[in-house]
Motif scaffolding. Structure first.
Motif, mmCIF file in Angstrom:
data_model
loop_
_atom_site.group_PDB
_atom_site.id
_atom_site.type_symbol
_atom_site.label_atom_id
_atom_site.label_comp_id
_atom_site.label_asym_id
_atom_site.label_seq_id
_atom_site.Cartn_x
_atom_site.Cartn_y
_atom_site.Cartn_z
ATOM 1 N N ASN A 1 -16.392 59.127 -22.431
ATOM 2 C CA ASN A 1 -16.805 57.931 -22.051
ATOM 3 C C ASN A 1 -15.508 57.070 -21.252
ATOM 4 O O ASN A 1 -15.964 56.279 -20.548
ATOM 5 N N VAL A 2 -14.425 57.052 -22.006
ATOM 6 C CA VAL A 2 -13.290 56.501 -21.679
ATOM 7 C C VAL A 2 -12.854 56.970 -20.338
ATOM 8 O O VAL A 2 -12.373 56.137 -19.448
ATOM 9 N N VAL A 3 -12.722 58.218 -20.144
ATOM 10 C CA VAL A 3 -12.190 58.689 -18.864
ATOM 11 C C VAL A 3 -13.237 58.347 -17.890
ATOM 12 O O VAL A 3 -12.919 58.098 -16.694
ATOM 13 N N LYS A 4 -14.653 58.381 -17.865
ATOM 14 C CA LYS A 4 -15.657 58.114 -16.901
ATOM 15 C C LYS A 4 -15.312 56.419 -16.583
ATOM 16 O O LYS A 4 -15.335 56.099 -15.490
ATOM 17 N N SER A 5 -15.283 55.638 -17.528
ATOM 18 C CA SER A 5 -14.986 54.220 -17.449
ATOM 19 C C SER A 5 -13.607 54.058 -16.615
ATOM 20 O O SER A 5 -13.795 53.373 -15.557
ATOM 21 N N HIS A 6 -12.604 54.974 -16.593
ATOM 22 C CA HIS A 6 -11.422 54.631 -15.881
ATOM 23 C C HIS A 6 -11.527 55.199 -14.378
ATOM 24 O O HIS A 6 -10.999 54.445 -13.726
ATOM 25 N N LEU A 7 -12.221 56.262 -14.400
ATOM 26 C CA LEU A 7 -12.556 56.678 -13.065
ATOM 27 C C LEU A 7 -13.552 55.692 -12.399
ATOM 28 O O LEU A 7 -13.266 55.507 -11.034
ATOM 29 N N THR A 8 -14.609 55.022 -12.951
ATOM 30 C CA THR A 8 -15.140 54.292 -12.078
ATOM 31 C C THR A 8 -14.385 52.891 -11.940
ATOM 32 O O THR A 8 -14.539 52.546 -10.602
#
Length: 115
Positions: free
Chosen positions: A103-110
């Protein structure tokens, strides 16, 4: 047990007796040779084979433990179950941690896409 499953299990038993590993193709071949007809879908036959293996493993476990004195067999089964439960608990914790990381990685990608 359905007629198809009985037939699949009979095929698995026959194949194993010949030293062959049951597969969809071999079970299908044996079934057609025995009955002259295809019985069930490939998915159904695969499920039958999986259940046959599960039953075989259950039988092997029962026979292996039956050679032990009853108190030792009971302790062995309890220890095994405790080990499986502990492993499942640890895996659940690891999955939860990986989900958080994901979820953290997805947030950073977004955020990176938006910039």
């Amino acid at each position: 047990m359905s007629e198809r499953q009985n037939l699949s299990w009979a095929a698995c038993d026959a194949l194993a007796a010949e030293g062959k590993k049951p597969s969809i193709g071999l079970v299908r071949e044996w079934t057609i040779a025995s009955t002259g007809a295809k019985k069930g879908s490939d998915g159904d036959v695969q499920r039958d084979i999986s259940l046959w293996y599960a039953d075989l493993l259950k039988l092997k476990r029962t026979q292996a433990v039956s050679a032990l004195p009853d108190p030792v067999a009971a302790l062995t089964r309890d220890l095994w179950q405790l080990s499986v439960d502990c492993a499942n608990d640890q895996l659940a914790a690891e999955r939860q941690s990986l989900d958080l990381d994901s979820n953290v990685v997805k947030s950073h990608l977004t955020q990176a896409i938006l910039i």
